[in-house]
Design a protein around this motif. Sequence first.
Motif, mmCIF file in Angstrom:
data_model
loop_
_atom_site.group_PDB
_atom_site.id
_atom_site.type_symbol
_atom_site.label_atom_id
_atom_site.label_comp_id
_atom_site.label_asym_id
_atom_site.label_seq_id
_atom_site.Cartn_x
_atom_site.Cartn_y
_atom_site.Cartn_z
ATOM 1 N N SER A 1 0.827 -1.204 0.000
ATOM 2 C CA SER A 1 0.000 0.000 0.000
ATOM 3 C C SER A 1 0.864 1.257 0.000
ATOM 4 O O SER A 1 0.578 2.221 -0.734
ATOM 5 N N ARG B 1 0.949 4.007 -2.947
ATOM 6 C CA ARG B 1 0.693 5.417 -2.651
ATOM 7 C C ARG B 1 1.847 6.291 -3.131
ATOM 8 O O ARG B 1 1.636 7.352 -3.735
ATOM 9 N N TYR C 1 -6.926 6.120 -1.731
ATOM 10 C CA TYR C 1 -5.733 6.565 -1.013
ATOM 11 C C TYR C 1 -5.813 8.015 -0.542
ATOM 12 O O TYR C 1 -5.238 8.364 0.493
ATOM 13 N N TYR D 1 -5.357 14.523 -2.840
ATOM 14 C CA TYR D 1 -4.251 14.000 -3.654
ATOM 15 C C TYR D 1 -3.202 15.088 -3.864
ATOM 16 O O TYR D 1 -1.997 14.863 -3.671
#
Length: 219
Positions: free
Chosen positions: A20, A24, A62, A69
């Motif tokens: 993960s 990311r 995410y 973001y």
Amino acid sequence: MNNSQQREAERPRARGTDRSLARRAELIAIGRRLFADTSYDALSMDDIARQAHVAKGLIYYYFKSKRGYYLAIVEDSVAELVSRAADGPELPGAERVHRTIDGYLRYAEHNQAAYRTIIAGGVGFDAEVQAIREGVREAIVATIAEGAYGRRRVGPLPRVALLGWLHSVEGATLDWIDRPALPRDTMRELLVKMLGGALRAVEEIDPTCVAPPDARRDD
């Protein structure tokens, strides 16, 4: 459950966490490039997902939103720039100033998309983005102040002078990475001499703010 069984049970979760984090980081790296060349408002989430070759839902998973973001991209870029600029705390003051400026230029040169995102890209006057940018400026001003004056916190006059110098550094560096006609060493020496001029100006206005020896003109 004994210790061995517990460690075995935790391994899949650890591997999942590693994957993960890697995913990311990969999305942030992609976002650095996208937002460096295109304004925040001009990129939709569909555009980002298409250019990143991922499902839009993955970005939402995410980062929750386009703004989330973008903030993650800016924060990641800022952390790396500050870390690079603050390298060498054990050095004498003058050397540390040179190292800080050199580290700043090296970061901009080798991470051009990220540098443009920090300095020029983004969402206009969004308060949170502006706070992140101001934070990096304050951190770099404090690093330069420590090298020049031996302390991170300085009075209003030297602080404004250093901040004004840093804004000129940002503009000059953006131009330099777009049109790299000068070697990095030449750029570093130019910015160091510009800093010396700012420190001498501070001392002329307030003699209690003594400029470092390296900032003085040769007699």
